[in-house]
Design a protein around this motif. Structure first.
Motif, PDB file in Angstrom:
ATOM      1  N   GLY A  64     -13.724  60.268  39.564  1.00 35.39           N
ATOM      2  CA  GLY A  64     -13.854  61.077  38.358  1.00 35.39           C
ATOM      3  C   GLY A  64     -14.839  60.441  37.393  1.00 35.39           C
ATOM      4  O   GLY A  64     -15.672  61.121  36.787  1.00 35.39           O
ATOM      5  N   GLY A  65     -14.747  59.113  37.273  1.00 31.91           N
ATOM      6  CA  GLY A  65     -15.705  58.389  36.453  1.00 31.91           C
ATOM      7  C   GLY A  65     -17.114  58.484  37.014  1.00 31.91           C
ATOM      8  O   GLY A  65     -18.096  58.532  36.263  1.00 31.91           O
ATOM      9  N   THR A  70     -12.101  67.305  22.335  1.00 31.79           N
ATOM     10  CA  THR A  70     -10.690  67.426  21.985  1.00 31.79           C
ATOM     11  C   THR A  70      -9.896  68.026  23.146  1.00 31.79           C
ATOM     12  O   THR A  70     -10.434  68.805  23.943  1.00 31.79           O
ATOM     13  N   LEU A  71      -8.634  67.664  23.230  1.00 29.69           N
ATOM     14  CA  LEU A  71      -7.772  68.148  24.305  1.00 29.69           C
ATOM     15  C   LEU A  71      -7.313  69.570  23.996  1.00 29.69           C
ATOM     16  O   LEU A  71      -6.748  69.834  22.947  1.00 29.69           O
ATOM     17  N   LYS A  72      -7.556  70.482  24.940  1.00 29.66           N
ATOM     18  CA  LYS A  72      -7.197  71.887  24.771  1.00 29.66           C
ATOM     19  C   LYS A  72      -5.920  72.208  25.545  1.00 29.66           C
ATOM     20  O   LYS A  72      -5.524  71.484  26.457  1.00 29.66           O
ATOM     21  N   SER A  86      -8.119  67.106  44.199  1.00 27.68           N
ATOM     22  CA  SER A  86      -8.031  68.007  43.052  1.00 27.68           C
ATOM     23  C   SER A  86      -7.846  67.247  41.746  1.00 27.68           C
ATOM     24  O   SER A  86      -8.009  67.819  40.669  1.00 27.68           O
ATOM     25  N   LEU A  87      -7.513  65.966  41.851  1.00 28.42           N
ATOM     26  CA  LEU A  87      -7.364  65.148  40.640  1.00 28.42           C
ATOM     27  C   LEU A  87      -8.705  64.735  40.044  1.00 28.42           C
ATOM     28  O   LEU A  87      -8.765  64.331  38.887  1.00 28.42           O
ATOM     29  N   ILE A  88      -9.782  64.824  40.825  1.00 26.55           N
ATOM     30  CA  ILE A  88     -11.078  64.370  40.316  1.00 26.55           C
ATOM     31  C   ILE A  88     -11.501  65.130  39.059  1.00 26.55           C
ATOM     32  O   ILE A  88     -11.865  64.515  38.057  1.00 26.55           O
ATOM     33  N   ILE A 120     -10.379  63.948  31.426  1.00 24.95           N
ATOM     34  CA  ILE A 120      -9.798  62.884  30.606  1.00 24.95           C
ATOM     35  C   ILE A 120     -10.874  61.928  30.129  1.00 24.95           C
ATOM     36  O   ILE A 120     -10.925  61.551  28.946  1.00 24.95           O
ATOM     37  N   PHE A 121     -11.780  61.528  31.022  1.00 26.32           N
ATOM     38  CA  PHE A 121     -12.847  60.603  30.652  1.00 26.32           C
ATOM     39  C   PHE A 121     -13.812  61.238  29.650  1.00 26.32           C
ATOM     40  O   PHE A 121     -14.342  60.562  28.769  1.00 26.32           O
TER      41      PHE A 121
END
Length: 306
Positions: free
Chosen positions: A20-21, A273-275, A256-258, A264-265
């Protein structure tokens, strides 16, 4: 659940978090390091650090390695040189949203390849978990809007990423098929070397013929170090070990977590901002993975289902 049973899943979470990073960094420095050269430098760093660690194991298992040379070459061409390079190239032609959306079909590709090529049983809970997990990812990528999802268009970059997904599916199948035949470190070090030398002429072409340049800076150097060590050595070792333990079909669902980690990163390092749709989508993705890996007594899908 004992640590021995949870270890493959912890390794898969670690690998997908690091990848993901990799998506975030690949997009962030796309204007500083051209894609083919980024892929080449990534594996140069990985080879310089990892090959000495694997050298003794390689020397002690020469005969086994010679028997599996075709598999090692294919692993180098698909999972090392092919997949990562095509992702970096694709990100130059398509948005990160579209690229992530195409990448979410990776678990389905691996499940289907495992079913048809390895004859692995396909469980109902795996399909349900896959659907639930991808639904969560789609919710995140569409920002909770059906209009956004419908309006997504696919271009050459999306097709490049799709080809990358196919290559990763093949790579995962090769790992499972050769599980136990190739020592863990050798199964990574040798494909790394093959991938590095495969990418060398493409990088030279990009720099000296196409005229693209590397902008050397602390961010670009740090990015190359990250993708060379964490997104390559640590992530690939974790993935390879987990796939050898539980199979590519079940492991593939964790990909699917990627996009979840990428989100998140992006929030942590870019200041987004978190929606609500990100929170709900994350819960759906995790719930889907739990469903697909927790229930061990689900019925198999018969061959006639396809």
């Amino acid at each position: 659940m004992k640590i021995g049973k949870t270890l493959p899943y912890l390794l898969l979470v670690l690998a997908t978090m690091l990848w993901g990073g990799n998506f975030v960094i690949g997009r962030a420095i796309s204007g500083q390091v051209p894609p083919l050269t980024l892929a080449f430098l990534r594996w140069v760093v990985a080879v310089v650090i990892f090959l000495p660690l694997a050298w003794q194991e390689i020397g002690a298992n020469k005969q086994e390695i010679k028997k599996c040379w075709k598999a090692l070459v294919l692993m180098g061409l698909t999972g090392v040189a092919g997949f990562n390079t095509l992702v970096y190239v694709g990100l130059h032609y398509t948005s990160s949203i579209n690229a992530s959306l195409v990448n979410t079909i990776t678990p389905l590709i691996i499940l289907l390849l495992s079913y048809f090529l390895l004859k692995e049983p396909l469980l109902y809970n795996q399909l349900l978990g896959l659907i639930l997990s991808i639904s969560g990812v789609f919710l995140i990528l569409s920002k909770g809007s059906l209009d956004v999802l419908i309006s997504l268009s696919f271009n050459v970059g999306d097709l490049i990423v799709f080809i990358a997904v196919l290559l990763w599916g093949v790579y995962s199948i090769i790992i499972k098929y050769n599980s136990g035949r190739i020592p863990l470190y050798s199964s990574l070090a040798i494909p790394m070397v093959i991938g590095m030398f495969t990418l060398l002429p493409f990088s030279l072409w990009e720099l000296f013929i196409a005229g693209q340049k590397v902008i050397w800076s602390m961010p670009s150097i740090a990015a190359i170090v990250y993708v060379g060590i964490f997104a390559s050595i640590v992530a690939f070792l974790s993935w390879n070990k987990a796939v050898s333990l539980i199979g590519p079909g079940k492991a593939g669902i964790f990909l699917s977590l990627i996009p979840l980690f990428t989100t998140i990163f992006a929030i942590a390092f870019i200041g987004e901002t978190l929606k609500w749709y990100q929170m709900v989508g994350g819960v759906l993705a995790v719930a889907g993975i739990y469903l697909a890996t927790r229930i061990q007594t689900a019925s198999h899908i018969k061959d006639s289902a396809f």
